[in-house]
Design a protein around this motif. Sequence first.
Motif, PDB file in Angstrom:
ATOM      1  N   GLU A 129       0.831  -1.189   0.000  1.00 32.25           N
ATOM      2  CA  GLU A 129       0.000   0.000   0.000  1.00 32.25           C
ATOM      3  C   GLU A 129       0.874   1.249   0.000  1.00 32.25           C
ATOM      4  OE1 GLU A 129      -3.831   1.634   2.499  1.00 32.25           O
ATOM      5  OE2 GLU A 129      -2.216   0.668   3.605  1.00 32.25           O
ATOM      6  N   LYS A 130       0.597   2.162  -0.904  1.00 34.02           N
ATOM      7  CA  LYS A 130       1.343   3.405  -0.950  1.00 34.02           C
ATOM      8  C   LYS A 130       0.859   4.311   0.170  1.00 34.02           C
ATOM      9  CE  LYS A 130       2.473   7.374  -3.839  1.00 34.02           C
ATOM     10  NZ  LYS A 130       2.256   8.047  -5.159  1.00 34.02           N
ATOM     11  N   MET A 131       1.810   4.763   1.009  1.00 33.75           N
ATOM     12  CA  MET A 131       1.414   5.579   2.141  1.00 33.75           C
ATOM     13  C   MET A 131       1.210   7.023   1.695  1.00 33.75           C
ATOM     14  SD  MET A 131       0.367   5.676   5.083  1.00 33.75           S
ATOM     15  CE  MET A 131       0.586   3.898   5.254  1.00 33.75           C
ATOM     16  N   THR A 132       0.105   7.598   2.117  1.00 33.73           N
ATOM     17  CA  THR A 132      -0.216   8.996   1.861  1.00 33.73           C
ATOM     18  C   THR A 132      -0.720   9.600   3.166  1.00 33.73           C
ATOM     19  OG1 THR A 132      -2.536   8.581   1.303  1.00 33.73           O
ATOM     20  CG2 THR A 132      -0.922   8.442  -0.504  1.00 33.73           C
ATOM     21  N   THR A 133      -0.852  10.912   3.193  1.00 36.16           N
ATOM     22  CA  THR A 133      -1.383  11.574   4.388  1.00 36.16           C
ATOM     23  C   THR A 133      -2.772  11.058   4.720  1.00 36.16           C
ATOM     24  OG1 THR A 133      -0.104  13.583   3.970  1.00 36.16           O
ATOM     25  CG2 THR A 133      -2.035  13.792   5.385  1.00 36.16           C
ATOM     26  N   ALA A 134      -3.635  10.982   3.702  1.00 37.09           N
ATOM     27  CA  ALA A 134      -5.014  10.557   3.935  1.00 37.09           C
ATOM     28  C   ALA A 134      -5.081   9.140   4.490  1.00 37.09           C
ATOM     29  CB  ALA A 134      -5.820  10.663   2.647  1.00 37.09           C
ATOM     30  N   VAL A 135      -4.282   8.239   3.922  1.00 39.90           N
ATOM     31  CA  VAL A 135      -4.279   6.847   4.388  1.00 39.90           C
ATOM     32  C   VAL A 135      -3.760   6.766   5.820  1.00 39.90           C
ATOM     33  CG1 VAL A 135      -3.193   4.587   4.070  1.00 39.90           C
ATOM     34  CG2 VAL A 135      -4.103   5.834   2.096  1.00 39.90           C
ATOM     35  N   LEU A 136      -2.668   7.460   6.100  1.00 43.01           N
ATOM     36  CA  LEU A 136      -2.066   7.397   7.428  1.00 43.01           C
ATOM     37  C   LEU A 136      -2.994   7.961   8.490  1.00 43.01           C
ATOM     38  CD1 LEU A 136       0.285   6.708   9.219  1.00 43.01           C
ATOM     39  CD2 LEU A 136       1.404   8.839   8.554  1.00 43.01           C
ATOM     40  N   VAL A 137      -3.582   9.115   8.245  1.00 37.13           N
ATOM     41  CA  VAL A 137      -4.500   9.714   9.214  1.00 37.13           C
ATOM     42  C   VAL A 137      -5.715   8.818   9.422  1.00 37.13           C
ATOM     43  CG1 VAL A 137      -6.076  11.642   9.634  1.00 37.13           C
ATOM     44  CG2 VAL A 137      -3.767  12.083   8.794  1.00 37.13           C
ATOM     45  N   SER A 138      -6.224   8.256   8.332  1.00 37.30           N
ATOM     46  CA  SER A 138      -7.402   7.396   8.427  1.00 37.30           C
ATOM     47  C   SER A 138      -7.113   6.139   9.241  1.00 37.30           C
ATOM     48  CB  SER A 138      -7.877   7.014   7.021  1.00 37.30           C
ATOM     49  OG  SER A 138      -8.956   6.104   7.086  1.00 37.30           O
ATOM     50  N   ARG A 139      -5.984   5.493   8.968  1.00 33.92           N
ATOM     51  CA  ARG A 139      -5.672   4.247   9.671  1.00 33.92           C
ATOM     52  C   ARG A 139      -5.296   4.496  11.128  1.00 33.92           C
ATOM     53  NH1 ARG A 139      -2.909  -0.445   6.245  1.00 33.92           N
ATOM     54  NH2 ARG A 139      -3.742  -1.484   8.104  1.00 33.92           N
TER      55      ARG A 139
END
Length: 282
Positions: free
Chosen positions: A25-35
């Motif tokens: 999974e490519k890490m992005t701000t949105a993904v990191l904050v969501s998880r």
Amino acid sequence: MISPLLRFTAGFALLGIALGAAPAEKMTTAVLVSRLSYSIDHLKTLRCTVKAQERIDGTYQQARTQMKIAYSPLRLYLRNQKGVEVLYVAGQNDNEAYVYPNSFPYVTVSLDPNGTLMRRNQHHSVFQAGFGTIADLLHGSAQRTDHSFERSFRYAGDTTVAGRPGYILRSDFPQFRYITYKPAKAETVAQIADKFGCGEYRILERNSLSHGATVPAGKAVQVPNSYGRRTIVCVDQATFLPTLVQVHDDKGLFEKFEFSDVVANQPIAPAEFQKGYKGYKI
């Protein structure tokens, strides 16, 4: 000569090493904050050790606390390096916490978790034990109309904390400052802090107020316009739970929390949230 079957198999290996392997999974701000938010919001239990460094009246106080927390309903047990113990169970003991001070007269007392005695020399209440402060930083306040601080968080690369790989979530908010606020009607410090998402401590410190204080209508108080000028959150790559939180303001380091021995969502026996449990002095 290489057989057609071997060439066919090798082709799949080059594409994905193994059949069915999913790309990382490519890490992005949105993904990191969501998880990160999901992992905190869906905690059922938590055991951890927290090393805290907090600026109190211009000097730094340090504490190391072992925590056991169960949620819905909230139950928690804390013990710091000085042997002070705190036990709180929602709905019991008139919603007060049992506190064993490990000092004279060596008796357990019941205290208001939001009262002056329990909030002395620390930025946060026991209700924010664990990852409560971080959740507040990410979610902001329902009362706020300006969520620029929350939107300032960015994925800033990878790191390693205590040998565990992690992600860095960082907020740079150079517009951090104190502003003058006059409530239209009487408000508690907690209500003002919630409105500005800045935490209670600096309002109390800056305006020489006590915990639980109410600010009368029209009285001017100095309030931070956000939680910090620079905030760094390190997130464990396996659990997506925080391993470190560090906040700077206009005076430098405001607070730092390091989390270790984290065990999440493993059963904690109800007896561990009762007075007289083996090893407790409460």
